[in-house]
Design a protein around this motif. Structure first.
Motif, PDB file in Angstrom:
ATOM      1  N   LYS A 114       0.847  -1.293  -0.024  1.00 48.90           N
ATOM      2  CA  LYS A 114       0.091  -0.136  -0.043  1.00 48.90           C
ATOM      3  C   LYS A 114       0.822   1.269  -0.115  1.00 48.90           C
ATOM      4  N   SER A 115       1.772   1.287   0.824  1.00 49.63           N
ATOM      5  CA  SER A 115       2.578   2.593   1.055  1.00 49.63           C
ATOM      6  C   SER A 115       3.290   2.811  -0.140  1.00 49.63           C
ATOM      7  N   PRO A 116       4.274   1.745  -0.697  1.00 50.51           N
ATOM      8  CA  PRO A 116       4.907   2.113  -2.119  1.00 50.51           C
ATOM      9  C   PRO A 116       4.030   2.556  -3.324  1.00 50.51           C
ATOM     10  N   LEU A 117       2.686   1.960  -3.222  1.00 49.00           N
ATOM     11  CA  LEU A 117       1.876   2.556  -4.481  1.00 49.00           C
ATOM     12  C   LEU A 117       1.627   3.949  -4.390  1.00 49.00           C
ATOM     13  N   VAL A 118       1.030   4.212  -2.847  1.00 47.52           N
ATOM     14  CA  VAL A 118       0.952   5.690  -2.849  1.00 47.52           C
ATOM     15  C   VAL A 118       1.981   6.523  -2.955  1.00 47.52           C
ATOM     16  N   LEU A 119       3.285   6.269  -2.543  1.00 46.69           N
ATOM     17  CA  LEU A 119       4.312   6.743  -2.936  1.00 46.69           C
ATOM     18  C   LEU A 119       4.768   7.092  -4.451  1.00 46.69           C
ATOM     19  N   SER A 120       4.494   6.107  -4.977  1.00 42.20           N
ATOM     20  CA  SER A 120       4.594   5.992  -6.523  1.00 42.20           C
ATOM     21  C   SER A 120       3.650   6.807  -7.256  1.00 42.20           C
ATOM     22  N   GLY A 121       2.244   6.908  -7.002  1.00 41.33           N
ATOM     23  CA  GLY A 121       1.383   7.897  -7.146  1.00 41.33           C
ATOM     24  C   GLY A 121       1.715   9.354  -7.215  1.00 41.33           C
ATOM     25  N   GLY A 122       2.225   9.626  -5.846  1.00 38.32           N
ATOM     26  CA  GLY A 122       2.690  10.946  -5.703  1.00 38.32           C
ATOM     27  C   GLY A 122       3.686  11.719  -6.598  1.00 38.32           C
ATOM     28  N   ILE A 123       4.829  10.319  -6.738  1.00 35.40           N
ATOM     29  CA  ILE A 123       5.741  10.801  -7.883  1.00 35.40           C
ATOM     30  C   ILE A 123       5.256  11.049  -9.077  1.00 35.40           C
ATOM     31  N   CYS A 124       4.452  10.315  -9.606  1.00 37.06           N
ATOM     32  CA  CYS A 124       3.869  10.464 -10.656  1.00 37.06           C
ATOM     33  C   CYS A 124       3.192  11.641 -10.896  1.00 37.06           C
ATOM     34  N   PHE A 125       2.425  12.344 -10.098  1.00 35.37           N
ATOM     35  CA  PHE A 125       1.798  13.290  -9.845  1.00 35.37           C
ATOM     36  C   PHE A 125       2.732  14.624  -9.999  1.00 35.37           C
ATOM     37  N   LEU A 126       3.874  14.553  -9.212  1.00 34.67           N
ATOM     38  CA  LEU A 126       4.738  15.614  -9.265  1.00 34.67           C
ATOM     39  C   LEU A 126       5.381  15.618 -10.549  1.00 34.67           C
TER      40      LEU A 126
END
Length: 246
Positions: A114-126
């Motif tokens: 869960k946490s790596p997926l949220v972190l990856s989504g945040g990086i993509c938004f950046l």
């Protein structure tokens, strides 16, 4: 519960940024006619976008024409197209990955992914926000340089359109949503090892053999015959031991 609310806030900020990026990409209001010099009084307004060029007449007629040739376009316009499309695609990927990693969804529930997926989504938004910000900043610079060019006719000068300002707002929303999601994902990732340590069972009790000595091995009665010590009471009538003569 607080982490879930933070993730929802970051996701909706990124989603608003994605929506604004799509609208800014489609709209033709990237450059509008500058009313300077002989163009102070005019009956038409010309606007240029990434995909089309429009003319608005004072009578209310609105005419648009798509760019027919891709290779005939200037290189800066081609690059702006590619960057904005790439920003939209990255935002779509960020939305999908963020939905899978958020705590309010059932995908991979109670999993460490869960946490790596949220972190990856945040990086993509950046990344999506940076691509949009680079495009609108590049267009703003070109418009300002051409506007203050001393040898350029007044009829060829343009001002910054509404789509550029919408692109700035969309880029800021995408960056804000990406930062919130990255912060939430990194906080959950640092908290997960502590939860794993707390959930581990305590050390098992010492084995039974270390407390009590092992029981002796079983021997049949036949093996015990002749293994006893001679009795002191086995004496003859003269006071001598009987087994000395047997």
């Amino acid at each position: 519960m607080a982490s879930m609310a933070v993730q929802l806030l970051g996701f909706f900020l990124g989603l608003l940024g994605f929506t604004g990026t799509v609208v800014a990409t489609v709209l033709p209001h990237w450059r509008s006619t500058a009313y300077v010099g002989s163009n102070i009084i005019t009956a038409t307004t010309q606007m240029k976008g990434l995909w089309m060029e429009c003319v608005w007449h004072s009578t209310g007629i609105y005419q648009c024409e798509l760019y027919r040739s891709l290779l005939a376009l200037p290189r800066d316009l081609q690059a702006a197209r590619a960057l904005m499309v790439l920003s939209c695609v990255t935002s779509v990927l960020a939305s999908v990955v963020s939905v899978m990693g958020m705590k309010c969804t059932r995908f991979a529930r109670d999993s460490l992914m869960k946490s790596p997926l949220v972190l990856s989504g945040g990086i993509c938004f950046l990344c999506a926000g940076l691509l949009c910000l680079i495009t609108v900043s590049w267009t703003t610079n070109d418009v300002i340089v051409e506007f203050y060019h001393p040898f350029l006719p007044s009829g060829l000068k343009y001002e910054i359109g509404l789509a550029v300002y919408l692109g700035y707002a969309s880029a800021c929303l995408s960056l804000a949503g990406g930062l919130v999601l990255c912060w939430s994902g990194s906080a959950d990732r640092s908290r997960s090892p502590l939860l794993m340590q707390r959930s581990q069972p305590s050390s098992p009790p010492p084995p039974f053999n270390n407390i009590y000595p092992p029981a002796p091995l079983y021997k049949p009665p036949e093996a015990l015959k002749g293994n006893h010590a001679p009795s002191l009471c086995s004496l003859s009538s003269n006071g001598y031991r009987l087994n000395n003569y047997v």
